[in-house]
Design a protein around this motif. Structure first.
Motif, PDB file in Angstrom:
ATOM      1  N   ILE A  39      87.557  35.263   8.383  1.00 11.07           N
ATOM      2  CA  ILE A  39      87.345  34.732   9.727  1.00 11.07           C
ATOM      3  C   ILE A  39      85.904  34.253   9.865  1.00 11.07           C
ATOM      4  O   ILE A  39      85.044  34.604   9.050  1.00 11.07           O
ATOM      5  N   LEU A  40      85.660  33.463  10.892  1.00 11.65           N
ATOM      6  CA  LEU A  40      84.303  33.072  11.252  1.00 11.65           C
ATOM      7  C   LEU A  40      83.896  33.849  12.497  1.00 11.65           C
ATOM      8  O   LEU A  40      84.713  34.038  13.411  1.00 11.65           O
ATOM      9  N   VAL A  41      82.658  34.290  12.540  1.00 11.91           N
ATOM     10  CA  VAL A  41      82.110  34.965  13.709  1.00 11.91           C
ATOM     11  C   VAL A  41      80.903  34.146  14.154  1.00 11.91           C
ATOM     12  O   VAL A  41      79.944  33.979  13.385  1.00 11.91           O
ATOM     13  N   TYR A  42      80.981  33.597  15.358  1.00 16.87           N
ATOM     14  CA  TYR A  42      79.855  32.801  15.856  1.00 16.87           C
ATOM     15  C   TYR A  42      78.660  33.701  16.124  1.00 16.87           C
ATOM     16  O   TYR A  42      78.806  34.807  16.630  1.00 16.87           O
ATOM     17  N   ASP A  43      77.477  33.196  15.764  1.00 14.08           N
ATOM     18  CA  ASP A  43      76.259  34.007  15.843  1.00 14.08           C
ATOM     19  C   ASP A  43      75.751  34.178  17.273  1.00 14.08           C
ATOM     20  O   ASP A  43      75.100  35.170  17.571  1.00 14.08           O
ATOM     21  N   LYS A  44      76.065  33.243  18.156  1.00 14.52           N
ATOM     22  CA  LYS A  44      75.611  33.330  19.549  1.00 14.52           C
ATOM     23  C   LYS A  44      76.806  33.520  20.468  1.00 14.52           C
ATOM     24  O   LYS A  44      77.913  33.049  20.187  1.00 14.52           O
ATOM     25  N   PRO A  52      74.942  21.948  16.865  1.00 21.27           N
ATOM     26  CA  PRO A  52      75.639  22.775  15.867  1.00 21.27           C
ATOM     27  C   PRO A  52      75.600  24.249  16.281  1.00 21.27           C
ATOM     28  O   PRO A  52      74.594  24.725  16.811  1.00 21.27           O
ATOM     29  N   ASN A  53      76.696  24.932  16.073  1.00 20.68           N
ATOM     30  CA  ASN A  53      76.781  26.358  16.394  1.00 20.68           C
ATOM     31  C   ASN A  53      76.951  27.131  15.092  1.00 20.68           C
ATOM     32  O   ASN A  53      77.948  26.972  14.395  1.00 20.68           O
ATOM     33  N   SER A  54      75.967  27.954  14.789  1.00 17.13           N
ATOM     34  CA  SER A  54      76.020  28.680  13.520  1.00 17.13           C
ATOM     35  C   SER A  54      77.045  29.814  13.602  1.00 17.13           C
ATOM     36  O   SER A  54      77.264  30.411  14.647  1.00 17.13           O
ATOM     37  N   ALA A  55      77.656  30.063  12.457  1.00 17.20           N
ATOM     38  CA  ALA A  55      78.655  31.128  12.362  1.00 17.20           C
ATOM     39  C   ALA A  55      78.551  31.775  10.989  1.00 17.20           C
ATOM     40  O   ALA A  55      78.068  31.167  10.034  1.00 17.20           O
ATOM     41  N   SER A  56      79.002  33.000  10.923  1.00 17.02           N
ATOM     42  CA  SER A  56      79.003  33.741   9.668  1.00 17.02           C
ATOM     43  C   SER A  56      80.446  33.987   9.231  1.00 17.02           C
ATOM     44  O   SER A  56      81.305  34.278  10.061  1.00 17.02           O
ATOM     45  N   ARG A  57      80.689  33.865   7.927  1.00 15.35           N
ATOM     46  CA  ARG A  57      82.017  34.181   7.386  1.00 15.35           C
ATOM     47  C   ARG A  57      82.118  35.691   7.201  1.00 15.35           C
ATOM     48  O   ARG A  57      81.163  36.344   6.810  1.00 15.35           O
ATOM     49  N   MET A  58      83.310  36.198   7.483  1.00 15.56           N
ATOM     50  CA  MET A  58      83.534  37.631   7.338  1.00 15.56           C
ATOM     51  C   MET A  58      84.921  37.846   6.740  1.00 15.56           C
ATOM     52  O   MET A  58      85.868  37.169   7.113  1.00 15.56           O
ATOM     53  N   VAL A  59      85.019  38.768   5.815  1.00 14.67           N
ATOM     54  CA  VAL A  59      86.316  39.139   5.254  1.00 14.67           C
ATOM     55  C   VAL A  59      86.789  40.378   5.999  1.00 14.67           C
ATOM     56  O   VAL A  59      86.046  41.358   6.127  1.00 14.67           O
ATOM     57  N   GLU A  68      84.619  43.110  18.545  1.00 13.18           N
ATOM     58  CA  GLU A  68      83.567  43.512  19.471  1.00 13.18           C
ATOM     59  C   GLU A  68      83.572  42.609  20.697  1.00 13.18           C
ATOM     60  O   GLU A  68      83.747  41.397  20.590  1.00 13.18           O
ATOM     61  N   ARG A  69      83.362  43.200  21.846  1.00 11.99           N
ATOM     62  CA  ARG A  69      83.291  42.454  23.091  1.00 11.99           C
ATOM     63  C   ARG A  69      82.082  41.511  23.066  1.00 11.99           C
ATOM     64  O   ARG A  69      81.026  41.860  22.536  1.00 11.99           O
ATOM     65  N   GLY A  70      82.260  40.311  23.570  1.00 11.33           N
ATOM     66  CA  GLY A  70      81.153  39.367  23.646  1.00 11.33           C
ATOM     67  C   GLY A  70      80.966  38.522  22.397  1.00 11.33           C
ATOM     68  O   GLY A  70      80.074  37.690  22.362  1.00 11.33           O
ATOM     69  N   LYS A  71      81.767  38.739  21.365  1.00 12.78           N
ATOM     70  CA  LYS A  71      81.678  37.927  20.149  1.00 12.78           C
ATOM     71  C   LYS A  71      82.861  36.980  20.108  1.00 12.78           C
ATOM     72  O   LYS A  71      83.962  37.321  20.551  1.00 12.78           O
ATOM     73  N   LEU A  72      82.621  35.804  19.554  1.00 14.06           N
ATOM     74  CA  LEU A  72      83.678  34.814  19.416  1.00 14.06           C
ATOM     75  C   LEU A  72      84.096  34.753  17.956  1.00 14.06           C
ATOM     76  O   LEU A  72      83.266  34.533  17.062  1.00 14.06           O
ATOM     77  N   TYR A  73      85.372  34.976  17.710  1.00 10.09           N
ATOM     78  CA  TYR A  73      85.935  34.977  16.366  1.00 10.09           C
ATOM     79  C   TYR A  73      86.858  33.770  16.222  1.00 10.09           C
ATOM     80  O   TYR A  73      87.576  33.422  17.159  1.00 10.09           O
ATOM     81  N   LEU A  74      86.848  33.162  15.065  1.00  3.56           N
ATOM     82  CA  LEU A  74      87.742  32.053  14.771  1.00  3.56           C
ATOM     83  C   LEU A  74      88.512  32.406  13.508  1.00  3.56           C
ATOM     84  O   LEU A  74      87.932  32.573  12.436  1.00  3.56           O
ATOM     85  N   GLY A  75      89.817  32.556  13.669  1.00  2.00           N
ATOM     86  CA  GLY A  75      90.666  32.918  12.545  1.00  2.00           C
ATOM     87  C   GLY A  75      91.538  31.744  12.138  1.00  2.00           C
ATOM     88  O   GLY A  75      91.597  30.724  12.812  1.00  2.00           O
ATOM     89  N   ARG A  76      92.206  31.907  11.020  1.00  2.00           N
ATOM     90  CA  ARG A  76      93.152  30.897  10.548  1.00  2.00           C
ATOM     91  C   ARG A  76      94.358  31.607   9.967  1.00  2.00           C
ATOM     92  O   ARG A  76      94.318  32.798   9.686  1.00  2.00           O
TER      93      ARG A  76
END
Length: 87
Positions: A39-44, A52-59, A68-76
């Protein structure tokens, strides 16, 4: 209109493409897609669509992940999907 499982199966490979397709994931009125383990987790917390919005990849670990509350996750999904003549 909601398609029945039988109609999804009948339209597979014409109006509906699901790859890989597993009939065990077909339900009376839907098809169960599976979440990919990356998944991607947006840093802000607030995103700016003009920049551009930075994001970190997470397994996702084997034991799962508590969101976590307040974090935006992008899954596929694991599956590739495509529809023609349908929304």
């Amino acid at each position: 209109m909601i398609l029945s499982g039988k109609e999804i199966l009948a339209r597979k490979d014409s109006d509906i493409v699901i790859e890989p397709f597993h009939e065990k994931q077909l339900n009376p009125n839907s098809y169960n897609l599976t979440l990919h383990n990356e998944i991607l987790v947006y840093d802000k917390e607030i995103l700016d669509m003009k920049a551009p919005n930075s994001a970190s990849r997470m397994v996702i670990p084997e034991e799962g992940l508590v969101l976590e509350r307040g974090k935006l996750y992008l899954g596929r999904t694991v599956e590739y999907t495509e529809t023609n003549n349908l929304v």
